[in-house]
Design an enzyme around this catalytic site. Structure first.
Site, PDB file in Angstrom:
ATOM      1  N   THR A  55       0.863  -1.306   0.210  1.00  0.00           N
ATOM      2  CA  THR A  55       0.008  -0.038  -0.087  1.00  0.00           C
ATOM      3  C   THR A  55       1.017   1.291   0.104  1.00  0.00           C
ATOM      4  O   THR A  55       2.116   1.118   0.604  1.00  0.00           O
ATOM      5  CB  THR A  55      -0.946   0.098   1.205  1.00  0.00           C
ATOM      6  OG1 THR A  55      -1.722   1.332   1.224  1.00  0.00           O
ATOM      7  CG2 THR A  55      -0.134  -0.128   2.505  1.00  0.00           C
ATOM      8  N   GLU A  96      -3.049  -1.294   6.587  1.00  0.00           N
ATOM      9  CA  GLU A  96      -2.180  -1.688   7.724  1.00  0.00           C
ATOM     10  C   GLU A  96      -2.935  -1.999   8.847  1.00  0.00           C
ATOM     11  O   GLU A  96      -2.317  -2.388   9.986  1.00  0.00           O
ATOM     12  CB  GLU A  96      -1.469  -0.174   8.343  1.00  0.00           C
ATOM     13  CG  GLU A  96      -0.287   0.068   7.269  1.00  0.00           C
ATOM     14  CD  GLU A  96      -0.717   0.895   5.822  1.00  0.00           C
ATOM     15  OE1 GLU A  96      -1.961   0.739   5.726  1.00  0.00           O
ATOM     16  OE2 GLU A  96       0.296   1.651   5.461  1.00  0.00           O
ATOM     17  N   LYS A 147      -6.964   9.837  -3.102  1.00  0.00           N
ATOM     18  CA  LYS A 147      -7.692   8.400  -3.225  1.00  0.00           C
ATOM     19  C   LYS A 147      -8.942   8.666  -4.296  1.00  0.00           C
ATOM     20  O   LYS A 147      -9.607   9.384  -4.006  1.00  0.00           O
ATOM     21  CB  LYS A 147      -8.366   8.065  -1.691  1.00  0.00           C
ATOM     22  CG  LYS A 147      -8.623   6.760  -1.782  1.00  0.00           C
ATOM     23  CD  LYS A 147      -8.160   6.050  -0.374  1.00  0.00           C
ATOM     24  CE  LYS A 147      -8.058   4.680  -0.452  1.00  0.00           C
ATOM     25  NZ  LYS A 147      -8.421   3.954   0.604  1.00  0.00           N
ATOM     26  N   TRP A 193      -5.214   4.430  -4.387  1.00  0.00           N
ATOM     27  CA  TRP A 193      -4.345   5.390  -4.207  1.00  0.00           C
ATOM     28  C   TRP A 193      -3.833   6.181  -5.345  1.00  0.00           C
ATOM     29  O   TRP A 193      -3.393   5.140  -6.295  1.00  0.00           O
ATOM     30  CB  TRP A 193      -3.255   5.185  -3.159  1.00  0.00           C
ATOM     31  CG  TRP A 193      -3.614   4.822  -1.985  1.00  0.00           C
ATOM     32  CD1 TRP A 193      -3.322   3.734  -1.114  1.00  0.00           C
ATOM     33  CD2 TRP A 193      -3.985   5.879  -0.841  1.00  0.00           C
ATOM     34  NE1 TRP A 193      -4.072   4.057   0.266  1.00  0.00           N
ATOM     35  CE2 TRP A 193      -4.199   5.065   0.349  1.00  0.00           C
ATOM     36  CE3 TRP A 193      -4.316   7.173  -0.917  1.00  0.00           C
ATOM     37  CZ2 TRP A 193      -4.889   5.929   1.530  1.00  0.00           C
ATOM     38  CZ3 TRP A 193      -4.818   7.931   0.110  1.00  0.00           C
ATOM     39  CH2 TRP A 193      -5.129   7.194   1.206  1.00  0.00           C
TER      40      TRP A 193
HETATM   41  P1  ADP Z   1      -9.083   0.987   2.526  1.00  0.00           P
HETATM   42  O1  ADP Z   1      -9.143   1.559   1.171  1.00  0.00           O
HETATM   43  O2  ADP Z   1      -9.389  -0.479   2.435  1.00  0.00           O
HETATM   44  O3  ADP Z   1      -9.577   1.847   3.600  1.00  0.00           O
HETATM   45  P2  ADP Z   1      -6.180   1.857   2.344  1.00  0.00           P
HETATM   46  O4  ADP Z   1      -4.942   1.510   2.968  1.00  0.00           O
HETATM   47  O5  ADP Z   1      -6.308   1.762   0.796  1.00  0.00           O
HETATM   48  O6  ADP Z   1      -7.305   0.739   2.725  1.00  0.00           O
HETATM   49  O7  ADP Z   1      -6.520   3.133   2.511  1.00  0.00           O
HETATM   50  C1  ADP Z   1      -6.865   3.783   3.830  1.00  0.00           C
HETATM   51  C2  ADP Z   1      -7.135   5.142   3.788  1.00  0.00           C
HETATM   52  O8  ADP Z   1      -8.331   5.597   3.077  1.00  0.00           O
HETATM   53  C3  ADP Z   1      -7.224   5.679   5.340  1.00  0.00           C
HETATM   54  O9  ADP Z   1      -5.858   6.007   6.000  1.00  0.00           O
HETATM   55  C4  ADP Z   1      -7.981   7.063   4.772  1.00  0.00           C
HETATM   56  O10 ADP Z   1      -7.009   8.003   4.171  1.00  0.00           O
HETATM   57  C5  ADP Z   1      -8.892   6.589   3.675  1.00  0.00           C
HETATM   58  N1  ADP Z   1     -10.144   6.039   4.240  1.00  0.00           N
HETATM   59  C6  ADP Z   1     -10.699   5.009   4.671  1.00  0.00           C
HETATM   60  N2  ADP Z   1     -11.825   5.008   4.900  1.00  0.00           N
HETATM   61  C7  ADP Z   1     -12.218   6.383   4.990  1.00  0.00           C
HETATM   62  C8  ADP Z   1     -13.311   7.057   5.382  1.00  0.00           C
HETATM   63  N3  ADP Z   1     -14.464   6.674   5.748  1.00  0.00           N
HETATM   64  N4  ADP Z   1     -13.331   8.351   5.284  1.00  0.00           N
HETATM   65  C9  ADP Z   1     -12.356   9.238   4.693  1.00  0.00           C
HETATM   66  N5  ADP Z   1     -11.175   8.563   4.433  1.00  0.00           N
HETATM   67  C10 ADP Z   1     -11.235   6.953   4.516  1.00  0.00           C
END
Ligand code: ADP
Length: 546
Positions: free
Chosen positions: A190, A335, A434, A439
């Site tokens: 990631t 993570e 995102k 990402w």
């Molecule tokens: P996932 O997409 O499964 O949550 P990632 O590791 O790709 O896992 O991304 C994690 C990140 O995504 C978080 O640290 C945050 O920045 C963003 N994120 C995840 N859930 C939310 C949410 N509900 N609102 C805002 N940002 C979020």
């Protein structure tokens, strides 16, 4: 005389237990794979377990040993679930690769994990071909969900066959779970805290405990009566753990395959009686727009869990009203295996901007920018740190811990926690974008554009986007007396970054705003341009160059 204490059984928390449980107690509960909305594969947990054991034997026959990484580049399908259990059950480590990245990015990950075997969906074979050209470790390709390509003569050292052929040629029996529960089970890269991708190693124990947490009523609360549509990809943060949680609960697991458009999902939901669906906001916007355009209802669907990105309040309202479902928001990270917090389905106070509360096993801490805990954890915005039973300690290949001395991991997110304990994500300290749940790393784009002789400074930021959450836009300050077209700025990116990373718009600034240390002031750019609208490339947002 000292008394002898009693003892409980040393029951290792290994992930094979979930499929073994399902095979024994929910043998007929189904795993269904869709393709464009049609169900193309259907099996039960007992049959799936039997096949996964044969896949383990095939892998063992090809030299895979305990602790070896085995990579997968595949969609959400039955064959991919079989591969997961086969790899993890025998004590190898399942390294999932995200096909939305470029071949160069994926090869760099494989060069770290040193996987020798790569399991590939047939329609991803062309990408796999490019990856293995740069990934020296891979010597065997096993193709699932279709025929193997004919690459004879191209690379004599590469063995390519279908997984089916490998199974047919395998004999012997592999014992699952014959190792310590702290053994690694999975690996997922990631770029979620800094731009450069880092590998997160999961263990059997962390995955097992994550699954139990996920099954709590206020989290996913799956039951044997549920049919759960897993749209979140298996290459993205363990598909949020559903390939473990569904068999653990005896729930039906519905896998959409490659296509996650609204029409395909609606057909699968209808034909398979889906009760709960899980994925990023972009996917549910697609489903909603499809249902709004074509009419009809999805009466079996009761809940949608949304995560991976912020959910717009208006979208949550539209989904709840039009589809008649309860939307559960959640926040997590690769993570964290990935679930951090989620809103309880029955909470009448649910709001789109509240991600929810942590379940036992996850703890949150708000700090200032230096990592000092905020005195009042229920008032101000802070930097969000996490610790827990399924949270990272150390990245793959790193010697140093990813946590502070107290074991807290800095998520790079900014957040508040309300008086009821609901986490509200308020921003991002990390410089990442995102888009559609995946990402984009601005610095990779900036490095390529910034190297052009006509460009003095380049910055990429996320602009709000109704469909994708955010889309990248490029802001440039040109070198003196230079002029350049948008296409000349974007052209060097083509083929070097994924096509969906290409900025949607370009803006020229007279002076790039700089912070006190002379670095581009991204905070200022974000506040000035994140809601900028563009008409034919011209922005109507506030000018940063003042
Ligand atoms: P996932 O997409 O499964 O949550 P990632 O590791 O790709 O896992 O991304 C994690 C990140 O995504 C978080 O640290 C945050 O920045 C963003 N994120 C995840 N859930 C939310 C949410 N509900 N609102 C805002 N940002 C979020």
């Amino acid at each position: 005389m000292p008394v002898t204490d009693g003892a409980m059984q040393p029951y290792a928390l290994t992930l094979n237990k979930f499929i073994e449980h399902a095979a024994k107690w929910h043998p007929e509960a189904e795993v269904v794979t869709g393709r464009g909305g049609d169900a193309v594969d259907r099996t039960g947990y007992a049959a799936l377990k039997a096949r996964a054991l044969r896949v383990s034997a095939a892998l063992a026959g090809r030299g895979v040993l305990f602790g070896d990484r085995v990579a997968t580049l595949a969609w959400n399908t039955q064959a991919h679930v079989e591969a997961w259990y086969a790899i993890m059950g025998m004590g190898a480590v399942c390294h999932t690769l995200n096909p939305r990245l470029t071949a160069a990015q994926l090869a760099a990950m494989l060069n770290q994990s040193e996987a020798r075997v790569l399991i590939v969906s047939a329609d991803l074979a062309p990408l796999a071909r490019k990856i293995v050209a740069e990934a020296a470790s891979v010597s065997q390709i096993l193709v699932i969900d279709g025929p193997a390509p004919d690459w004879r003569g191209e690379d004599p050292d590469l063995s390519v066959s279908t997984l089916e052929d490998a199974i047919a040629g395998a004999d012997g029996h592999v014992v699952w779970g014959d190792f310590d529960e702290t053994s690694p089970s999975g690996l997922c890269f990631t770029s979620g805290t800094t731009g450069s991708p880092k590998g997160v190693t999961y263990t059997h124990r962390s995955g097992y405990l994550h699954t139990l947490r996920q099954l709590q009523a206020d989290v996913m609360g799956l039951t044997a009566a549920d049919a759960v549509l897993t749209v979140v990809p298996m290459f993205h943060a363990n598909a949020w753990g559903l390939p473990f949680a569904a068999p653990a609960a005896g729930a039906k697991l519905v896998l959409p395959g490659r296509l996650a458009d609204g029409a395909s999902l609606a057909r699968l939901i209808e034909s398979e009686g889906v009760t709960m669906a899980v994925g990023v906001p972009t996917v549910w916007l697609g489903l909603l727009e499809h249902v709004e355009a074509t009419g009809g209802d999805l009466p079996t669907l009761k809940r949608i869990m949304v995560g991976g990105a912020a959910l717009a309040p208006a979208l949550m309202d539209r989904i709840e009203r039009r589809l008649g479902v309860a939307v559960q928001t959640s926040w997590g990270m690769t993570e964290l295996s990935p679930l951090g917090v989620s809103a309880a389905p029955g909470d009448s106070d649910r709001k789109a901007w509240m991600s929810g509360r942590p379940a036992v096993g996850v703890d949150l801490l708000l700090t200032d920018a230096e990592g000092e805990p905020l005195a009042d954890q229920r008032a101000a915005e802070g930097h969000l740190r996490v610790r827990g039973s399924a949270a990272i300690e150390r990245y793959f290949g790193h010697d140093e811990a990813a946590t502070d001395e107290e074991g807290w991991f800095d998520t790079g997110d900014l957040a508040r926690i309300d008086t009821r304990g609901n986490l509200i994500i308020t921003g991002r300290a990390k410089d990442l974008i995102k888009s559609g749940g995946e990402w984009i790393n601005p610095s990779e784009i900036e490095a390529i554009v910034g190297a052009l002789p006509q460009v003095s400074q380049a910055a990429v930021i996320g602009r709000s986007d109704e469909k994708w959450g955010e889309r990248p836009i490029l802001l440039v300050e040109l070198a003196e007396n230079q002029s350049v077209t948008d296409d000349e700025l974007l052209e060097p990116l083509r083929g070097r970054v994924a096509s969906w990373w290409l900025p949607d718009a370009v803006m020229r600034l007279d002076n790039m705003p700089l912070g006190p240390t002379g670095k581009i002031d991204k905070l200022r750019l974000r506040s000035d341009y994140r809601d900028a609208s563009s008409a034919e490339g011209q922005f109507s947002g506030k000018r940063a160059a003042s």
